[in-house]
Write a protein that holds these residues in place. Structure first.
Motif, PDB file in Angstrom:
ATOM      1  N   ILE A  73       0.847  -1.198   0.000  1.00  9.03           N
ATOM      2  CA  ILE A  73       0.000   0.000   0.000  1.00  9.03           C
ATOM      3  C   ILE A  73       0.879   1.242   0.000  1.00  9.03           C
ATOM      4  O   ILE A  73       0.667   2.180  -0.774  1.00  9.03           O
ATOM      5  CB  ILE A  73      -0.966  -0.013   1.203  1.00  9.03           C
ATOM      6  CG1 ILE A  73      -1.969  -1.166   1.064  1.00  9.03           C
ATOM      7  CG2 ILE A  73      -1.679   1.325   1.349  1.00  9.03           C
ATOM      8  CD1 ILE A  73      -2.748  -1.460   2.336  1.00  9.03           C
ATOM      9  N   GLU A  74       1.887   1.243   0.859  1.00  9.94           N
ATOM     10  CA  GLU A  74       2.808   2.371   0.962  1.00  9.94           C
ATOM     11  C   GLU A  74       3.502   2.635  -0.379  1.00  9.94           C
ATOM     12  O   GLU A  74       3.612   3.783  -0.824  1.00  9.94           O
ATOM     13  CB  GLU A  74       3.843   2.084   2.050  1.00  9.94           C
ATOM     14  CG  GLU A  74       4.816   3.201   2.309  1.00  9.94           C
ATOM     15  CD  GLU A  74       5.752   2.862   3.450  1.00  9.94           C
ATOM     16  OE1 GLU A  74       6.003   3.763   4.272  1.00  9.94           O
ATOM     17  OE2 GLU A  74       6.234   1.712   3.530  1.00  9.94           O
ATOM     18  N   ALA A  75       3.943   1.576  -1.047  1.00  7.30           N
ATOM     19  CA  ALA A  75       4.628   1.720  -2.331  1.00  7.30           C
ATOM     20  C   ALA A  75       3.691   2.282  -3.397  1.00  7.30           C
ATOM     21  O   ALA A  75       4.096   3.135  -4.201  1.00  7.30           O
ATOM     22  CB  ALA A  75       5.196   0.375  -2.776  1.00  7.30           C
ATOM     23  N   ARG A  76       2.440   1.836  -3.416  1.00  2.96           N
ATOM     24  CA  ARG A  76       1.484   2.348  -4.398  1.00  2.96           C
ATOM     25  C   ARG A  76       1.183   3.819  -4.169  1.00  2.96           C
ATOM     26  O   ARG A  76       1.049   4.592  -5.118  1.00  2.96           O
ATOM     27  CB  ARG A  76       0.188   1.536  -4.348  1.00  2.96           C
ATOM     28  CG  ARG A  76       0.226   0.366  -5.278  1.00  2.96           C
ATOM     29  CD  ARG A  76      -1.128  -0.333  -5.369  1.00  2.96           C
ATOM     30  NE  ARG A  76      -0.847  -1.745  -5.235  1.00  2.96           N
ATOM     31  CZ  ARG A  76      -1.099  -2.487  -4.182  1.00  2.96           C
ATOM     32  NH1 ARG A  76      -1.754  -2.001  -3.156  1.00  2.96           N
ATOM     33  NH2 ARG A  76      -0.751  -3.743  -4.150  1.00  2.96           N
ATOM     34  N   ILE A  77       1.073   4.209  -2.909  1.00  2.00           N
ATOM     35  CA  ILE A  77       0.812   5.613  -2.592  1.00  2.00           C
ATOM     36  C   ILE A  77       1.995   6.471  -3.038  1.00  2.00           C
ATOM     37  O   ILE A  77       1.816   7.512  -3.661  1.00  2.00           O
ATOM     38  CB  ILE A  77       0.513   5.795  -1.085  1.00  2.00           C
ATOM     39  CG1 ILE A  77      -0.832   5.168  -0.746  1.00  2.00           C
ATOM     40  CG2 ILE A  77       0.532   7.273  -0.702  1.00  2.00           C
ATOM     41  CD1 ILE A  77      -1.119   5.070   0.748  1.00  2.00           C
ATOM     42  N   ALA A  78       3.200   6.008  -2.738  1.00  2.00           N
ATOM     43  CA  ALA A  78       4.398   6.764  -3.128  1.00  2.00           C
ATOM     44  C   ALA A  78       4.504   6.856  -4.651  1.00  2.00           C
ATOM     45  O   ALA A  78       4.847   7.910  -5.194  1.00  2.00           O
ATOM     46  CB  ALA A  78       5.644   6.108  -2.541  1.00  2.00           C
ATOM     47  N   ALA A  79       4.201   5.768  -5.349  1.00  2.00           N
ATOM     48  CA  ALA A  79       4.276   5.752  -6.817  1.00  2.00           C
ATOM     49  C   ALA A  79       3.246   6.689  -7.442  1.00  2.00           C
ATOM     50  O   ALA A  79       3.478   7.232  -8.521  1.00  2.00           O
ATOM     51  CB  ALA A  79       4.086   4.338  -7.340  1.00  2.00           C
ATOM     52  N   ALA A  80       2.122   6.880  -6.758  1.00  2.00           N
ATOM     53  CA  ALA A  80       1.076   7.769  -7.269  1.00  2.00           C
ATOM     54  C   ALA A  80       1.510   9.228  -7.168  1.00  2.00           C
ATOM     55  O   ALA A  80       0.929  10.096  -7.808  1.00  2.00           O
ATOM     56  CB  ALA A  80      -0.233   7.546  -6.515  1.00  2.00           C
ATOM     57  N   GLY A  81       2.527   9.488  -6.344  1.00  2.00           N
ATOM     58  CA  GLY A  81       3.084  10.827  -6.235  1.00  2.00           C
ATOM     59  C   GLY A  81       2.178  11.831  -5.546  1.00  2.00           C
ATOM     60  O   GLY A  81       2.362  13.030  -5.682  1.00  2.00           O
ATOM     61  N   GLU A  82       1.211  11.352  -4.802  1.00  2.00           N
ATOM     62  CA  GLU A  82       0.307  12.258  -4.101  1.00  2.00           C
ATOM     63  C   GLU A  82       0.970  12.800  -2.841  1.00  2.00           C
ATOM     64  O   GLU A  82       1.937  12.245  -2.343  1.00  2.00           O
ATOM     65  CB  GLU A  82      -0.982  11.518  -3.716  1.00  2.00           C
ATOM     66  CG  GLU A  82      -1.728  10.974  -4.915  1.00  2.00           C
ATOM     67  CD  GLU A  82      -2.949  10.185  -4.508  1.00  2.00           C
ATOM     68  OE1 GLU A  82      -3.514  10.485  -3.440  1.00  2.00           O
ATOM     69  OE2 GLU A  82      -3.335   9.286  -5.251  1.00  2.00           O
ATOM     70  N   SER A  83       0.418  13.871  -2.318  1.00  2.00           N
ATOM     71  CA  SER A  83       0.951  14.439  -1.066  1.00  2.00           C
ATOM     72  C   SER A  83       0.856  13.419   0.058  1.00  2.00           C
ATOM     73  O   SER A  83       1.647  13.440   0.989  1.00  2.00           O
ATOM     74  CB  SER A  83       0.207  15.717  -0.696  1.00  2.00           C
ATOM     75  OG  SER A  83      -1.163  15.447  -0.479  1.00  2.00           O
ATOM     76  N   ALA A  84      -0.114  12.505  -0.042  1.00  2.00           N
ATOM     77  CA  ALA A  84      -0.235  11.458   0.971  1.00  2.00           C
ATOM     78  C   ALA A  84       0.954  10.513   0.927  1.00  2.00           C
ATOM     79  O   ALA A  84       1.200   9.781   1.871  1.00  2.00           O
ATOM     80  CB  ALA A  84      -1.528  10.669   0.768  1.00  2.00           C
ATOM     81  N   GLY A  85       1.719  10.532  -0.183  1.00  2.00           N
ATOM     82  CA  GLY A  85       2.893   9.686  -0.312  1.00  2.00           C
ATOM     83  C   GLY A  85       3.958  10.006   0.718  1.00  2.00           C
ATOM     84  O   GLY A  85       4.854   9.222   0.945  1.00  2.00           O
ATOM     85  N   ARG A  86       3.863  11.160   1.330  1.00  2.00           N
ATOM     86  CA  ARG A  86       4.827  11.535   2.373  1.00  2.00           C
ATOM     87  C   ARG A  86       4.348  11.101   3.758  1.00  2.00           C
ATOM     88  O   ARG A  86       4.886  11.534   4.756  1.00  2.00           O
ATOM     89  CB  ARG A  86       5.071  13.036   2.314  1.00  2.00           C
ATOM     90  CG  ARG A  86       5.778  13.447   1.030  1.00  2.00           C
ATOM     91  CD  ARG A  86       6.198  14.897   1.042  1.00  2.00           C
ATOM     92  NE  ARG A  86       5.070  15.831   1.100  1.00  2.00           N
ATOM     93  CZ  ARG A  86       4.396  16.266   0.043  1.00  2.00           C
ATOM     94  NH1 ARG A  86       4.712  15.848  -1.157  1.00  2.00           N
ATOM     95  NH2 ARG A  86       3.409  17.113   0.178  1.00  2.00           N
TER      96      ARG A  86
END
Length: 147
Positions: free
Chosen positions: A37-50
């Motif tokens: 889940i963390e990797a997908r969020i980071a790959a999406a490049g959203e502010s939530a990726g941080r």
């Protein structure tokens, strides 16, 4: 407002970018680990990726608590999360590759199985995981055995 935001509000949670990102990361990817889940969020490049690792676990706990996601804990595997909630389904788990698949309950209503003795519990759910080898792992195992 988007669908995820509406779902969160209906469950009494604020619609934060982190919660929406986790729900989006699970869409189409059942039985995901927190790391996936963390990797997908980071790959999406959203502010939530941080979002911090602890922040991610807090969001997963919040979403599980209001039954927007389901947490399963197959033995020997990291905790996994899925969007399929509110029904009576179980899981097949492969001992070879770790694949997990949903299986509908043949009975249809919870708890699906009754224990020999309830020891005074009011039982409302049975969580079942069947273990074995998936078709692909069985095929690979058969290929290895052939001379």
């Amino acid at each position: 407002m988007d669908e995820a935001g509406e779902l969160l509000k209906r469950k009494g949670l604020r619609s934060t970018s982190q919660r929406r990102a986790v729900l989006a990361a699970l869409r189409g990817f059942p039985h995901s680990t927190a790391a996936e889940i963390e990797a997908r969020i980071a790959a999406a490049g959203e502010s939530a990726g941080r979002m911090s690792r602890q922040g991610l676990y807090n969001v997963l706990d919040d979403l599980t608590g209001v039954q927007l996601i389901r947490c399963i804990e197959p033995a020997g595997s990291p905790t996994r999360y899925e969007l399929r909630v509110g029904d009576n389904h179980h899981h097949l788990a492969c001992r070879g590759c770790g694949a997990i698949e949903d299986v509908d309950c043949v009975v249809g209503t919870a708890p699906c199985l009754d224990p020999a003795e309830d020891k005074g519990f009011a039982i409302d759910e049975a969580e079942i995981t069947w273990w074995g080898l998936c078709a692909e792992c069985r095929r690979k195992e058969a290929d290895v055995r052939q001379p």
